[in-house]
Design a protein around this motif. Sequence first.
Motif, PDB file in Angstrom:
ATOM      1  N   GLN A   8      -7.342  15.566  -4.345  1.00 45.69           N
ATOM      2  CA  GLN A   8      -8.102  14.319  -4.448  1.00 45.69           C
ATOM      3  C   GLN A   8      -7.172  13.108  -4.285  1.00 45.69           C
ATOM      4  OE1 GLN A   8     -10.830  13.852  -7.749  1.00 45.69           O
ATOM      5  NE2 GLN A   8     -11.023  11.660  -7.337  1.00 45.69           N
ATOM      6  N   THR A   9      -6.018  13.172  -4.943  1.00 43.70           N
ATOM      7  CA  THR A   9      -5.060  12.081  -4.813  1.00 43.70           C
ATOM      8  C   THR A   9      -4.564  11.978  -3.379  1.00 43.70           C
ATOM      9  OG1 THR A   9      -4.416  12.368  -7.102  1.00 43.70           O
ATOM     10  CG2 THR A   9      -2.880  11.173  -5.692  1.00 43.70           C
ATOM     11  N   HIS A  10      -4.322  13.139  -2.746  1.00 44.00           N
ATOM     12  CA  HIS A  10      -3.841  13.093  -1.365  1.00 44.00           C
ATOM     13  C   HIS A  10      -4.896  12.500  -0.439  1.00 44.00           C
ATOM     14  CE1 HIS A  10      -0.829  16.435  -2.551  1.00 44.00           C
ATOM     15  NE2 HIS A  10      -0.336  15.228  -2.768  1.00 44.00           N
ATOM     16  N   ARG A  11      -6.163  12.827  -0.665  1.00 39.89           N
ATOM     17  CA  ARG A  11      -7.223  12.239   0.170  1.00 39.89           C
ATOM     18  C   ARG A  11      -7.238  10.722  -0.005  1.00 39.89           C
ATOM     19  NH1 ARG A  11     -10.681  16.216  -1.629  1.00 39.89           N
ATOM     20  NH2 ARG A  11     -11.795  14.707  -2.909  1.00 39.89           N
ATOM     21  N   LEU A  12      -7.119  10.286  -1.272  1.00 43.17           N
ATOM     22  CA  LEU A  12      -7.122   8.847  -1.555  1.00 43.17           C
ATOM     23  C   LEU A  12      -5.945   8.145  -0.885  1.00 43.17           C
ATOM     24  CD1 LEU A  12      -8.064   6.341  -3.265  1.00 43.17           C
ATOM     25  CD2 LEU A  12      -6.595   7.178  -5.073  1.00 43.17           C
ATOM     26  N   THR A  46       0.840  -1.200   0.000  1.00 42.47           N
ATOM     27  CA  THR A  46       0.000   0.000   0.000  1.00 42.47           C
ATOM     28  C   THR A  46       0.872   1.245   0.000  1.00 42.47           C
ATOM     29  OG1 THR A  46      -1.717  -1.193   1.166  1.00 42.47           O
ATOM     30  CG2 THR A  46      -1.829   1.202   1.246  1.00 42.47           C
ATOM     31  N   HIS A  47       1.971   1.217   0.764  1.00 41.79           N
ATOM     32  CA  HIS A  47       2.847   2.391   0.795  1.00 41.79           C
ATOM     33  C   HIS A  47       3.485   2.631  -0.566  1.00 41.79           C
ATOM     34  CE1 HIS A  47       3.115   1.771   5.387  1.00 41.79           C
ATOM     35  NE2 HIS A  47       2.095   2.523   5.060  1.00 41.79           N
ATOM     36  N   ARG A  48       3.871   1.555  -1.244  1.00 45.48           N
ATOM     37  CA  ARG A  48       4.435   1.724  -2.592  1.00 45.48           C
ATOM     38  C   ARG A  48       3.407   2.363  -3.521  1.00 45.48           C
ATOM     39  NH1 ARG A  48       6.495  -3.455  -2.278  1.00 45.48           N
ATOM     40  NH2 ARG A  48       4.928  -4.196  -3.741  1.00 45.48           N
ATOM     41  N   LEU A  49       2.164   1.883  -3.422  1.00 47.57           N
ATOM     42  CA  LEU A  49       1.088   2.424  -4.261  1.00 47.57           C
ATOM     43  C   LEU A  49       0.841   3.897  -3.972  1.00 47.57           C
ATOM     44  CD1 LEU A  49      -1.415   2.056  -6.173  1.00 47.57           C
ATOM     45  CD2 LEU A  49      -2.685   1.365  -4.158  1.00 47.57           C
ATOM     46  N   THR A  50       0.699   4.234  -2.689  1.00 49.35           N
ATOM     47  CA  THR A  50       0.359   5.621  -2.346  1.00 49.35           C
ATOM     48  C   THR A  50       1.540   6.553  -2.648  1.00 49.35           C
ATOM     49  OG1 THR A  50       0.972   5.229  -0.043  1.00 49.35           O
ATOM     50  CG2 THR A  50      -1.340   4.968  -0.614  1.00 49.35           C
ATOM     51  N   ASN A  51       2.766   6.066  -2.433  1.00 50.67           N
ATOM     52  CA  ASN A  51       3.925   6.898  -2.772  1.00 50.67           C
ATOM     53  C   ASN A  51       3.987   7.167  -4.267  1.00 50.67           C
ATOM     54  OD1 ASN A  51       4.802   7.139  -0.186  1.00 50.67           O
ATOM     55  ND2 ASN A  51       6.277   5.450  -0.294  1.00 50.67           N
ATOM     56  N   ASN A  69       1.347   9.761  -5.073  1.00 51.72           N
ATOM     57  CA  ASN A  69       1.708  11.095  -4.573  1.00 51.72           C
ATOM     58  C   ASN A  69       2.831  11.697  -5.406  1.00 51.72           C
ATOM     59  OD1 ASN A  69      -0.176  11.301  -2.527  1.00 51.72           O
ATOM     60  ND2 ASN A  69       1.115  10.272  -1.036  1.00 51.72           N
ATOM     61  N   THR A  70       3.837  10.857  -5.734  1.00 56.16           N
ATOM     62  CA  THR A  70       4.943  11.348  -6.560  1.00 56.16           C
ATOM     63  C   THR A  70       4.406  11.795  -7.917  1.00 56.16           C
ATOM     64  OG1 THR A  70       6.338   9.723  -5.496  1.00 56.16           O
ATOM     65  CG2 THR A  70       7.210  10.755  -7.482  1.00 56.16           C
ATOM     66  N   LEU A  71       3.489  11.013  -8.439  1.00 55.22           N
ATOM     67  CA  LEU A  71       2.912  11.324  -9.747  1.00 55.22           C
ATOM     68  C   LEU A  71       2.321  12.729  -9.768  1.00 55.22           C
ATOM     69  CD1 LEU A  71       1.945   9.918 -12.530  1.00 55.22           C
ATOM     70  CD2 LEU A  71      -0.263   9.870 -11.395  1.00 55.22           C
ATOM     71  N   VAL A  72       1.406  13.001  -8.808  1.00 58.65           N
ATOM     72  CA  VAL A  72       0.722  14.299  -8.888  1.00 58.65           C
ATOM     73  C   VAL A  72       1.627  15.453  -8.501  1.00 58.65           C
ATOM     74  CG1 VAL A  72      -1.605  13.376  -8.661  1.00 58.65           C
ATOM     75  CG2 VAL A  72      -0.362  14.045  -6.612  1.00 58.65           C
ATOM     76  N   SER A  73       2.703  15.186  -7.736  1.00 55.90           N
ATOM     77  CA  SER A  73       3.548  16.320  -7.354  1.00 55.90           C
ATOM     78  C   SER A  73       4.703  16.544  -8.322  1.00 55.90           C
ATOM     79  CB  SER A  73       4.076  16.135  -5.926  1.00 55.90           C
ATOM     80  OG  SER A  73       4.857  14.979  -5.850  1.00 55.90           O
TER      81      SER A  73
END
Lengths: 203, 203
Positions: B40-44, A41-46, A49-53
């Motif tokens: 939205q991504t951060h909330r997810l 899950t951490h790999r997915l969320t990272n 997050n990296t993508l949008v930032s």
Amino acid sequence: MNYSSKILEKAVAEVASLPGIGKRTALRLVLHLMKQPKEQTHRLTNALNTLVSDIKLCKKCFNISDTEICEICANPNRNNKVICVVEDIRDVMAIENTAQFKGLYHVLGGKISPMEGIGPHNLHIEALVDKVKNEEIEEIIFAMSSTMEGDTTNFYIFKQIEKYNIKTSTIARGISVGDELEYADEITLGRSIVNRIPFEKSL
Amino acid sequence: MNYSSKILEKAVAEVASLPGIGKRTALRLVLHLMKQPKEQTHRLTNALNTLVSDIKLCKKCFNISDTEICEICANPNRNNKVICVVEDIRDVMAIENTAQFKGLYHVLGGKISPMEGIGPHNLHIEALVDKVKNEEIEEIIFAMSSTMEGDTTNFYIFKQIEKYNIKTSTIARGISVGDELEYADEITLGRSIVNRIPFEKSL
């Protein structure tokens, strides 16, 4: 649904806000993540997050890129005199997968659609006209989807660049390779007859 | 696929590692997130991170819970002498949605399946036997899926608790409400004839 957990309910609601994902699928995905090691899950969320930032749009062609100028625009082996105009970065990927095009792209970011409130100024059209004006472009290839909005967008751009007297073309429409004629729609079949090509060219 | 961005490629790969999500769907979801506000991504991602770090299993019934003891087990209005044994937390949700059951649950976390290497010791069976031994349980309801694995699990538990002489039952199998007989499979139809109930009880 009674989730018996606010945390679970929130996670399901967020996943279900993605297009094409309903509550049931969201629940299945979330329960799957709960069964996996936390690291997944951490790999997915990272990654998200990296993508949008961190992700950028290439300053030249508006393709997505990790750098200011994308790999394609930065590649000296590509022909920078031929520009293929596409709607979306997915179209860039699709054409790149064919390995048949060695020019550059210009990603409009959509198509003119009054119904959805998208006008020429919401798209990267001005930058394209500037390129035609200021650089040594030889050919513009329109590779928009074959819809009314796509045709409108092509026509709008064509009118803007007409005066610079460069070659313009659109990708060929016709029967898919391997398709049976009897299943093709009439408009496609009709166009493919009108726009027939010399036999020796098709070999 | 040529993603022309390592960041995008990584995000797509992570999303595509979820069950039932292919590369194309993953790309569609990721591009959707890129078009939305970053929030939205951060909330997810926050919801998912909170999920895997904060969610607990109820110490009594192994249902998911935000607290040590879940809402259902902590509810004094529920009958703690009747325990419904289910495979999965989704089954708890399904039964709770019917609003027909006022007892407690016991979530096994799976079913005995030698093919998948799941034995009795991988499930929360011992805790259930302890409950039967140490608490004043009147009835155990088996609500496992009607498969060979489900039946095996039921039977295994039944053998463990047989000596404590409590009432055991399984949920009724039969034709779904609203279903046509002609489309029912023979096993279900056969069972529903064998296990017919007095007409006045069905009213």
